[in-house]
Write an enzyme that holds these catalytic residues in place. Structure first.
Site, mmCIF file in Angstrom:
data_model
loop_
_atom_site.group_PDB
_atom_site.id
_atom_site.type_symbol
_atom_site.label_atom_id
_atom_site.label_comp_id
_atom_site.label_asym_id
_atom_site.label_seq_id
_atom_site.Cartn_x
_atom_site.Cartn_y
_atom_site.Cartn_z
ATOM 1 C CE LYS A 33 -3.273 2.619 2.909
ATOM 2 N NZ LYS A 33 -4.213 2.600 4.052
ATOM 3 C CG ASP A 84 -5.434 7.936 4.578
ATOM 4 O OD1 ASP A 84 -6.317 8.604 4.010
ATOM 5 O OD2 ASP A 84 -5.676 6.917 5.273
ATOM 6 C CE LYS A 88 -6.672 8.622 8.024
ATOM 7 N NZ LYS A 88 -7.267 7.495 8.765
ATOM 8 C CG ASP A 104 -1.917 5.167 4.894
ATOM 9 O OD1 ASP A 104 -1.819 4.098 5.531
ATOM 10 O OD2 ASP A 104 -2.976 5.543 4.370
ATOM 11 C CG ASP A 159 -9.936 7.572 6.565
ATOM 12 O OD1 ASP A 159 -8.844 7.516 5.960
ATOM 13 O OD2 ASP A 159 -10.038 7.749 7.800
ATOM 14 C CD GLU A 181 -6.660 5.353 2.352
ATOM 15 O OE1 GLU A 181 -7.648 5.472 3.099
ATOM 16 O OE2 GLU A 181 -5.528 5.044 2.790
ATOM 17 N NE ARG A 189 -10.917 -1.063 3.515
ATOM 18 C CZ ARG A 189 -11.473 -1.297 4.686
ATOM 19 N NH1 ARG A 189 -12.685 -1.812 4.770
ATOM 20 N NH2 ARG A 189 -10.821 -1.039 5.801
HETATM 21 N N1 BES Z 1 -4.325 4.480 6.807
HETATM 22 C C1 BES Z 1 -5.494 4.236 7.564
HETATM 23 C C2 BES Z 1 -5.271 3.211 8.665
HETATM 24 C C3 BES Z 1 -4.366 3.635 9.780
HETATM 25 C C4 BES Z 1 -4.882 4.280 10.875
HETATM 26 C C5 BES Z 1 -3.024 3.324 9.750
HETATM 27 C C6 BES Z 1 -4.053 4.646 11.907
HETATM 28 C C7 BES Z 1 -2.187 3.696 10.779
HETATM 29 C C8 BES Z 1 -2.711 4.342 11.862
HETATM 30 C C9 BES Z 1 -6.602 3.692 6.653
HETATM 31 O O1 BES Z 1 -6.601 4.189 5.372
HETATM 32 C C10 BES Z 1 -7.891 4.072 7.287
HETATM 33 O O2 BES Z 1 -8.163 5.228 7.368
HETATM 34 N N2 BES Z 1 -8.646 3.074 7.714
HETATM 35 C C11 BES Z 1 -9.906 3.301 8.311
HETATM 36 C C12 BES Z 1 -10.837 2.243 7.803
HETATM 37 C C13 BES Z 1 -12.284 2.518 8.088
HETATM 38 C C14 BES Z 1 -12.745 3.786 7.420
HETATM 39 C C15 BES Z 1 -13.108 1.335 7.606
HETATM 40 C C16 BES Z 1 -9.749 3.214 9.816
HETATM 41 O O3 BES Z 1 -8.910 2.471 10.307
HETATM 42 O O4 BES Z 1 -10.446 3.946 10.512
HETATM 43 ZN ZN ZN Z 2 -4.787 4.775 4.634
HETATM 44 MN MN MN Z 3 -7.649 6.021 5.221
#
Ligand code: BES
Ligand code: ZN
Ligand code: MN
Length: 499
Positions: free
Chosen positions: A266, A271, A278, A289, A348, A350, A352
């Site tokens: 990834k 992000d 966020k 990220d 968010d 993204e 996947r």
């Molecule tokens: N990059 C984030 C995940 C992340 C969060 C990595 C904190 C490292 C530290 C990912 O893109 C994300 O935002 N995931 C969401 C998924 C949700 C919207 C289903 C999450 O974890 O809240």
């Molecule tokens: Zn992310």
């Molecule tokens: Mn995200």
């Protein structure tokens, strides 16, 4: 990256002329044996005295300096605690080597034994590899924007061994350790770099430079090419940003009929969450990220330099996730390159989306196995903290290989389930699937994995590295803050032992 000259020498540890020799001692030891025993005798029992008086308790990574007053070749002895003997492992060697080298930064050379090669019970190659890895990882700093206040003066690490029979293995281990640790540092540098100076195009340039250095084949797909490939996931995530997305392909040792192992990373260079933006606290960490991408590049570097007898492909889905007038919106429906439609309920989620296109692309290689690394979900950090990556796999044999590599490298993984019932959570009324649950955060890490599973048709494993990719304080060979380079050692070990 600090350049360090590493040598393996045959010799008597009490006779080497050097600034300092480093010796490890287990907790509870009163009369040291092995190399430390020889030094103790040459110093008229000074080490035994320190230990029996309780001046030094040999906790893992604890340091004690002493001067030798010309009684041995080295000017100083650097004692490092190995902790309890029952908890000893190659990972402890990495940790204590990191602690030792940090204490010795002001010297120009450090001489050491390969910790664990004698009384520790590790084979000499593993001991030398772990000693070198710990040393280089412990010295690492991200220096692009600030020179350190106390820069390391170390130019040389000398491993000394008096048993000639162990020398060859020590040399192999030391050389492997150097290649691998430098590849981890390469990955750390990439991950530590801010979004501003490392957008997708620049990440692609770094990959091209690396490929050129190593003689790998590298291809970069721009927006036009992504359009032609129908990569609606990567394009959708990238379209809110002025920085265009890229798919980066690196090939190592590929022939017409080879069945490669494909590594997918990834590569979200920043992000923000996109329109589903966020909160501001801690948002700066979202420069990490692309840690999965960094790990894949680092592993490709190590694999190529080690000339491993396998075929491998690195795929990086790179994009910047920002809100704008052109950004992907919640509710939009996009199409991934295998034709599946996705209702985007949360911009968010993204990672996947970009990975889906990369996983579909991997199918064309007829892969033996595909392993993706992604900072995919905060939920994985809730589940496992910073001590292990989440491991999801559709293939028990592959999962076991990864677990074995994890054990050897100390880059832990923990298996998590992909129950079919989780699929209900991402069922969509208007598309084949949606990208996130709108019913709350249940099983968030598994739901991410279940989504990815929709795009694979080969033995596959997904490592959610959100917790382990940065700011891990529990290992002495990591900086307290910043990228860990997690995955480079794990993947390299996996491919080195591949059968
Ligand atoms: N990059 C984030 C995940 C992340 C969060 C990595 C904190 C490292 C530290 C990912 O893109 C994300 O935002 N995931 C969401 C998924 C949700 C919207 C289903 C999450 O974890 O809240
Ligand atoms: Zn992310
Ligand atoms: Mn995200």
């Amino acid at each position: 990256m600090q350049i360090m000259h590493i040598t393996v020498e045959h010799g008597d540890i009490t006779k080497v002329q050097t600034d300092a020799i480093c010796l490890g001692i287990f907790q509870g030891v009163q009369r040291p044996g092995g190399a430390a025993g020889a030094v103790d005798r040459a110093l008229d029992g000074a080490l035994s005295e320190i230990l029996s008086d309780g001046d030094f308790s040999c906790k893992k990574g604890e340091i004690f300096w002493l001067r030798t007053h010309g009684k041995i070749g080295a000017k100083r002895v650097l004692l490092v605690g190995l902790g309890p003997a029952e908890k000893f492992s190659a990972d402890v060697v990495r940790e204590v080597s990191a602690a030792a080298v940090r204490a010795a930064k002001a010297l120009s050379e450090l001489t050491t034994i390969a910790h664990g090669a004698g009384i520790g019970g590790l084979d000499p190659q593993t001991a030398a590899q772990a000693t070198v890895e710990g040393t280089l990882l412990g010295l690492y700093r991200f220096e692009k924007f600030k020179k350190p206040e106390e820069p390391s003066k170390l130019e040389r690490l000398r491993l000394v061994e008096h048993n000639a029979e162990k020398l060859e293995q020590l040399k192999v281990g030391a050389q492997r350790g150097q290649i691998i640790a430098e590849s981890v540092c390469f990955a750390r540098d990439l991950a530590n770099e801010p979004g501003q100076s490392l957008p997708p195009q620049e990440l692609a340039r770094r990959a091209q430079n690396l490929a050129q250095e190593l003689g790998l084949h590298c291809e970069v797909f721009d927006e036009k090419a992504l359009e032609q490939l129908g990569m609606g996931g990567i394009l959708a995530v990238g379209k809110g940003s002025d920085e265009p997305p890229r798919l980066i392909v690196l090939e190592y040792n590929l022939t017409k009929d080879s069945k490669p192992i494909v590594l997918v990373g990834k590569g979200i260079t920043f992000d923000s969450g996109g329109i589903s933006i966020k909160p501001r606290e801690g948002l700066e960490a979202m420069k990490y990220d692309m840690s999965g991408a960094a790990a894949v590049l680092g592993a490709m570097r190590a694999i190529a330099l080690l000339k491993l007898p396998i075929s491998a492909v690195g795929l990086i889905a790179a994009a910047e996730n920002l809100p704008s007038g052109k950004a992907l919106k919640p509710g939009d429906v996009i199409r991934i390159s295998n034709g599946k439609t996705v209702e985007v309920t949360n911009t968010d989620a993204e990672g996947r989306l970009v990975l889906a296109d990369a996983l579909v692309y991997a199918q064309r290689y007829n892969p033996q196995a595909v392993i993706d690394l992604a900072t995919l979900t905060g939920a994985c950090t809730i589940a496992l903290g910073k001590e292990a990556a989440g491991l999801f796999s559709n293939d028990e044999t592959l999962a076991q290989k990864i677990q074995k590599a994890a054990q050897q490298t100390g880059e832990r993984v923990w298996p998590l389930p992909m129950y079919d019932e989780y699929k209900e959570i991402i069922k969509s009324e208007i598309a084949d699937i949606k990208n996130s649950a709108n019913k709350g955060p249940q099983a968030g890490a598994a739901v991410g994995a279940i989504f990815l599973r929709e795009f694979v048709n080969y033995p596959w494993a997904h490592l959610d590295i959100a917790g382990v990719a940065y700011d891990v304080e529990s290992r002495l060979y990591y900086a307290k803050q910043g990228a860990t380079g997690y995955g480079v050692r794990l993947l390299t070990q996996l491919l080195q032992d591949w059968k």
